[in-house]
Design an enzyme around this catalytic site. Structure first.
Site, PDB file in Angstrom:
ATOM      1  CB  SER C  50      24.910  24.777 -15.232  1.00 24.21           C
ATOM      2  OG  SER C  50      25.196  25.078 -16.577  1.00 24.21           O
ATOM      3  CG  ASN C  51      30.071  26.209 -16.567  1.00 23.68           C
ATOM      4  OD1 ASN C  51      30.861  25.366 -16.402  1.00 23.68           O
ATOM      5  ND2 ASN C  51      29.503  26.315 -17.408  1.00 23.68           N
ATOM      6  CE  LYS C 169      25.149  27.643 -22.085  1.00 17.63           C
ATOM      7  NZ  LYS C 169      25.884  27.525 -20.909  1.00 17.63           N
TER       8      LYS C 169
END
Lengths: 302, 302, 302, 302
Positions: C50-51, C169
């Site tokens: 997502s980063n 995660k």
């Protein structure tokens, strides 16, 4: 005149509780405000509702306030008392005491502190126990903004089967759910809009009235919505409904009770201070509020 | 006939995407379904909407689907394509490609993955960039259930100032906000209800039509709501509105797209399977769905 | 060296995707950044997380990016590719293509658009299907901030039974749930903290590493937390953990990816612009960010 | 011995309020329970907390309960009284009355009914006014599960500057925020975990103790976590922490206060009934609870 002879329709403001200079309940201010509201065709009033800062009042203050109010409210108008607490036993006690002081009905908020445990079953048990124990009829009060609980229409329909549960004030504003409550319940169950923001659409799908903060400051405008609707003048009602939205927002979500009281002060009623931890409007907020009242043609520009 | 010659009012179903036995897009089934829907007075269709499982389609599948649909949709009916993606650049690209394939307008969902950063400014920038780059008009798609973003009326009014942003599909159902959008925007901005659960109340406060899943399975009933309302038959409209609520709920929140497709199958359309991870209805859910269709008089009891 | 010979512990940054002046993926910038990160004892990298603005990348951009990255990442370091999409079929396809381009594992986000239908069963079906079809091991990616879905520990434990699902995660940060996942799963299931805000407490309850945005800009500090913890120096670890919180907040919730990229620019990496609708930091935000970097002793005061 | 001579560290159970057969407060049961808890190295007790059903007690019941408790609690153990109400004036009054009845400190919940208006400023004003007016020290009580308000670390740090605000019970469990509160406040501000689910991680980042429902039924296990941690036996503490999670969950979110009281009954304490609208566990839930107690080795299998 008994409650059963009055019709639970039309417009009822949930009145704020005026406080005096030392924070005490200001009974004469309340009586004076009611006298002025009595000049409108309002069907009655809610005392000790969430706009009445009831969570900030002691038990004794609540009882005294009801006595003052009943004297100021003519018999043909409803006096509905907010009597719901967290526990069933406290709710029953206050409901009885309110009845003794002339309340025509009790508005009972959903208990909510232990929200995760307030299942449909727990809540139905609560309302049934209160309705069984009460000599006056019970209105359910559904207000998710404050309680974080939103009764579904199926549960409301189940509650509506109790002969002493006569209606609901729904402040959630889910219009589809309001329509579905009408569908699921009979004529004798009174569905009342809990906010002026959706009064007309609620009437359109079958609600019979409303208990709305904005009716404190704009009683005639809210009554006009009701009467235009009952006459079938739909586009005129819609126009008025849209026009009242900023005003309604100002005295509810935007500026809250402090805004409602400040607006009353601007209109010549006795609004007065809120109790902490609520905070008063600052100067800038008061100007914004005033501008909204001017736009709504409730007061004149300075 | 260009989009500007059609009126964006009335009822438009957001059509599901049929899949074949191997999960591929089933073009003939889509064409067949459209042929049947064409027999109703629907104003047009939304392709690639959230009911179309568009998030499960590849870019190429989307383009091919639009080509099939345009052939099946007569020119006087709207073909609105859901072209909104997360990035502005992808949205612009797909919007252009949809226009090339005959879409009359694009329905652009609010980007939402980085929800905390989707400020009014970021979203307005997105819609303005897409509207600037598009040859076809843009409809905003506000669907908090899926996006967890709920545009406020002030932001929508700001977006409405763009000449190529012609309306909004609002699926949130906050009826007070819908009324406020009408208040804040002009006649040329088309406000469309995004769910059958609040179609009539939305019309009552000024919406001009609706894009609703339930219109896939009950087109005539939804059209009846629209036409009764436009004739001013308010209590009849309210009655129909209340009646359609369980049906609407069944093919939206309750059983979702799998329910919508199963209902289509029951009605003789070609619904077919959903793509995983969506799951099919189990036997018990299918029976519950069937009972709701029977109650709604959409199909006959077996 | 195969994935099974590397240990999935320690610190892995989820790297941003650099864009060039025309918004295209800037491959050399990515390679250069990786070269510099390679000088730290990082266990590997997540690409397309997502980063990495993966929701803004086209399919082709994703594949090309993985090729560039693999060349820049030494074989003994993990290259984990974010391959999760909304549909199971697209996720399987991209996972396979990532494996072909040298990814050691795939990080698969919970599908979430149709959130109400993403039951434990639907999600388990999705992960099992992907894990069955994949030649590389699967890591679950739980990130409620973006998906509005938060897997419970019971469901994770069920997924962990699949031999090709090797870990999670977890960016939700519910530390009690992280502890409970450790309790419910075996040593071969790798629980990784998804944010630097709770790296040490996650290690304390049994996590074995972390994938954290802050590791992009402060790799040594995050590695220090890991190594001090593994040496049992608890109060020193706690001290470092507390110190890194403002820095972590700045490049996550507070300033988002634009903040992360701006910080990289300040540190001499190639951060570059974000893709719209994300917006860049304004001048005041950049100064606030710089001050936080100075306070954290990552850069020197001007 | 004054409050200032006791150390506000370690483990304190928030004790339930036993009710008798007619729903009245059962004072002897409370005294008996406290006698038994006194045999453990607990640092003290919280009376009138959310586990004490304080929202279901009348003002007079609260005062009487404190008198009973103080007699049963030795002077060297803390008696902390939950005195927070919605209004500042009621909170001040009850805090003073609790002090007169021997409370060593007051635990003051965030007012929350008018949640939208409970800004950082309003809440800080509330806590400062109460702290100013109180002769005993004040602990902040942050419990978003019940209040839907979650104080941020910056606001807590501002409140911590008041000399009579000595700490916080944080039940939210955001471990990053707990670490940040430690970072922002001094040694004299006591940060206490509000749930057994994150006791060890809270200690790890700098909390000094905990007020946890599970300590009512498993005081020794919770004390073991505390003492193992203070001895630096990290992996042993983590093991115990993980093991206690199902037990903690059973008497909090899962089965609530009814579960806590049922567990006390199973353990030979006097738990007794809850007050409506809370409902008792049914037979199946009791068996599930019993199985959890057996698994946790708190009671023996039948």
């Amino acid at each position: 005149m008994s409650a059963h002879e009055k019709s639970l329709t039309g417009v009822l403001p949930p009145v704020p509780t005026p406080f005096g200079p030392h924070g005490e309940v200001h009974h004469r201010a309340l009586a004076d405000n009611l006298q002025r509201w009595n000049t409108y065709r309002l069907s009655g009033y809610v005392l000790l509702g969430s706009n009445g800062e009831t969570v900030y009042l002691t038990h004794d203050e609540k009882l005294a306030l009801l006595e003052t109010a009943r004297k100021a409210i003519p018999p043909h108008k409803w006096m509905i008392a907010g009597t719901g607490g967290e526990s069933t036993r406290a709710t029953i006690q206050l409901t009885r005491q309110a009845a003794e002081r002339g309340a025509d009905a009790a508005l009972v908020i959903t208990p909510h502190f232990y929200g995760g445990k307030m299942t449909a079953e727990a809540l139905t048990g609560h309302y049934f126990a209160v309705a069984d124990a009460s000599t006056i009829p019970i209105l359910i009060y559904n207000v998710p903004k404050f309680t974080h609980i939103d009764l579904d229409s199926e549960t409301v329909a189940r509650m509506a089967e109790h002969p002493n549960i006569i209606g609901i004030k729904d402040s959630g504003g889910n219009i589809s759910k309001i329509a579905d409550m009408v569908r699921r319940t009979g004529k004798e169950f009174h569905i009342l809009a809990g906010s002026g923001g959706f009064f007309f659409p609620a009437l359109a799908v079958g609600a019979v009235g409303g208990i709305m903060a904005v009716a404190n400051i704009a009683p005639q405008q809210v009554l006009d919505i009701y009467h235009l609707f009952t006459k079938g003048l739909i586009s005129e009602t819609a126009e008025l409904q849209r026009k009242i939205i900023p005003l309604n927002g100002a005295v509810t979500a935007r500026f809250g009770i402090a805004g409602l009281k400040a607006a009353l002060d601007m209109l010549g009623y006795d609004g007065g201070p809120v109790r902490p931890p609520l905070t008063e409007l600052d100067a800038r907020e008061r100007e914004m509020l005033r501008a909204i009242l001017v736009d709504a043609e409730i007061i004149q520009a300075k």
